[in-house]
Scaffold this active site. Sequence first.
Site, short mmCIF file in Angstrom:
data_model
loop_
_atom_site.label_atom_id
_atom_site.label_comp_id
_atom_site.label_asym_id
_atom_site.label_seq_id
_atom_site.Cartn_x
_atom_site.Cartn_y
_atom_site.Cartn_z
N HIS A 1 0.84 -1.21 0.00
CA HIS A 1 0.00 0.00 0.00
C HIS A 1 0.88 1.26 0.00
O HIS A 1 0.64 2.21 -0.75
CB HIS A 1 -0.89 0.06 1.25
CG HIS A 1 -1.97 -0.97 1.33
ND1 HIS A 1 -2.21 -1.71 2.47
CD2 HIS A 1 -2.90 -1.36 0.43
CE1 HIS A 1 -3.23 -2.52 2.26
NE2 HIS A 1 -3.67 -2.33 1.03
N LYS B 1 -16.72 -6.54 8.12
CA LYS B 1 -17.48 -6.75 9.37
C LYS B 1 -16.56 -7.21 10.50
O LYS B 1 -16.72 -6.83 11.63
CB LYS B 1 -18.57 -7.79 9.13
CG LYS B 1 -19.77 -7.25 8.37
CD LYS B 1 -20.96 -8.20 8.50
CE LYS B 1 -22.18 -7.65 7.77
NZ LYS B 1 -22.09 -7.81 6.32
N ARG C 1 -2.01 -5.71 -8.52
CA ARG C 1 -0.92 -6.68 -8.32
C ARG C 1 -0.89 -7.73 -9.43
O ARG C 1 0.16 -8.19 -9.83
CB ARG C 1 -1.07 -7.38 -6.96
CG ARG C 1 -0.84 -6.45 -5.79
CD ARG C 1 -1.36 -7.02 -4.51
NE ARG C 1 -2.79 -7.29 -4.63
CZ ARG C 1 -3.54 -7.85 -3.71
NH1 ARG C 1 -3.00 -8.25 -2.58
NH2 ARG C 1 -4.83 -8.05 -3.91
#
Length: 164
Positions: free
Chosen positions: A17, A41, A90
């Site tokens: 990232h 979640k 990627r």
Amino acid sequence: MSRAVCPGSFDPVTRGHLDVITRAAQLFDEVIVAVGANVAKNALFAPDERVAMLTEACAGVTGVRVALFDGLLVNFCRDAGARTIVKGLRFAADFDYEQPMAQMNRTLSGVDTVFLPSAPEWAYVSSSLVREVAALGGDVADFLPETVAAETVRRMLLRRMPSA
Ligand code: PNS
């Protein structure tokens, strides 16, 4: 002034990232790293923790700031005055996943998406794989910023052994 949004769940932020964010910062005057508040979640880190980790990890990168967003990404882009989304790719499966979202976002709002190919050394690294390796006791130090690695290992241990 050119402004781009670099969105993601960043649970946790990886060195892959950071590579994409750093390269985006060389292409745009300002990059807003947008952390999705409700993307997972069962996230390992709470949204404000992910923002804090990213803020620390991006501290040395000029022109980058970190923000939390909820709801539609294109609404966040509009409110932030950003006309471009930046995503890292990627491998081919990333493109298959990202292209419909890019087309939907452009149709909804006119905000376009720019894809950056990931650096080869990070092409196999994902937050989910790093979480799995950490959960099973593997060494994740090479894939994450230093402070993030230590906290990821601690959290995964706590998940496995809540009384630890
Ligand atoms: O790191 P991720 O999990 O690939 O990030 C996904 C994210 C947060 C960028 C994506 O889920 C998103 O844009 N969510 C916001 C909701 C939205 O705008 N949905 C419509 C997309 S076309």
